[in-house]
Design a protein around this motif. Sequence first.
Motif, short mmCIF file in Angstrom:
data_model
loop_
_atom_site.label_atom_id
_atom_site.label_comp_id
_atom_site.label_asym_id
_atom_site.label_seq_id
_atom_site.Cartn_x
_atom_site.Cartn_y
_atom_site.Cartn_z
N VAL A 35 0.83 -1.20 0.00
CA VAL A 35 0.00 0.00 0.00
C VAL A 35 0.87 1.25 0.00
O VAL A 35 0.56 2.24 0.62
CB VAL A 35 -0.96 0.00 1.22
CG1 VAL A 35 -2.12 0.97 0.99
CG2 VAL A 35 -1.51 -1.38 1.50
N GLY A 36 2.01 1.16 -0.70
CA GLY A 36 2.78 2.37 -0.91
C GLY A 36 3.91 2.65 0.04
O GLY A 36 4.17 3.82 0.33
N GLN A 57 7.39 6.69 1.25
CA GLN A 57 6.59 6.52 0.04
C GLN A 57 7.17 7.47 -0.99
O GLN A 57 7.22 8.70 -0.77
CB GLN A 57 5.13 6.86 0.31
CG GLN A 57 4.29 7.10 -0.93
CD GLN A 57 4.10 5.85 -1.77
OE1 GLN A 57 3.20 5.07 -1.57
NE2 GLN A 57 4.98 5.63 -2.73
N HIS A 81 -4.65 4.63 1.26
CA HIS A 81 -3.22 4.85 1.47
C HIS A 81 -2.99 5.67 2.73
O HIS A 81 -2.12 5.35 3.55
CB HIS A 81 -2.60 5.57 0.28
CG HIS A 81 -2.52 4.72 -0.95
ND1 HIS A 81 -2.32 5.25 -2.21
CD2 HIS A 81 -2.60 3.38 -1.12
CE1 HIS A 81 -2.28 4.26 -3.10
NE2 HIS A 81 -2.45 3.13 -2.46
#
Length: 400
Positions: A35-36, A57, A81
């Motif tokens: 998820v980043g 990120q 996110h």
Amino acid sequence: MSKVDLIDRIGVHKVALTFLEEFGWIEREQTVSDVGIDMQVEIVENGLPTGQLFALQIKSGRSFFREESKNSFIYRGKKRHLDYWLSHSLPVLLIIYNPDTGYAYWQNVLPNKIEETSKGWKIEIPYSQKLTINFKEEISKFYNNPHHYSIMNISDISHGLTRRVSADILVENTYATSRVAMRKMIPQINEKLKKSDYHRNAVTSNLYKDKPAEVISIFFYDSVQQINHGLPFCRTVWNAPQCIAKVQSDHYDEITDNIEIKWDDRNFLLDFIVENQTTKGAFLSFSDNAFQTCQIILNKIQSSLIDYEKHHDIEALKKSILSWEDQIKAIDEKVGQAFPPVDCKELGHIITCSTAMLDNILLTMKKEDFTPSTLYLLKRFLNEIDTKLPFYEYERNKIK
């Protein structure tokens, strides 16, 4: 590999090299980015890894630089996110990389940086926050892991025209023993407490609603035993620059981000608990007497205030209240000597708070000018005592 993928990889490697070559920190790229989270970096100090990690990120491409405000780039993201980053066990840095200029820019992901939108959320990344060695110290100070501490208590101790907040923080032992880790943790906790929405009553709520704290006092502990006895291993005080009633301290060891820090000898504190523990019988004898004295003084001052409101004789009011100075000081002195056993902690708290308010009354009445604000403070301090003391008998009956 597509051109877009190539730009992504360039961005990741550019950021990794910046942390490795300029910062001297250890970088670890994530092989799977669910998820980043693309990378982790570990802070290194004096050539030694600290165990303090950031999650990164990294977004690469021209599209992340198209929307701007007056002084920042605007990044827009998806809710899933953001939820993941805010709940992450590591602090998260969002970094955008511009392939045209070769520059990367950073922003820490915190709730107060986020602005919700109809389609998700956005965050501003200032032009000034270019990822260079110049920001090494600032990024390092951002390190904050909420899993390493717990806020055990927040108190509203507002006074006069100043919003004041106090907090007791329980710190994980491995972090409590590291002043390096504490120096990074303290500014983040202080920032969080500025926005405390706790008010001890309706009066302070009306006075300070939606206003940030101007004075913050924090007491750090590494065990429940230390909390029970009120013996922190670290104390801090922060005053807002615009504060008109600052808390002054000449006994701090260092200052970071305008926060005064006092370190206490941990071994001394632990020995102090053992050596100065008051027996239950001795403490109850003191506290019962102190309670009765505080109750008498409270009633007498309330009576003097009623007389003042009838006759408006300021000197008579001051003389009446200041006549209790010796008795108040005697209780205050014994409060510092009577170290309560754990099961008498609440009784000790009630007596300590009540005598503190009586001290405030003395200070207020010693001022040369007697204004409407003086009268307001006097009534407020009396109300605080009148609110605390009734709980003494309730807590006393619980002790066998």
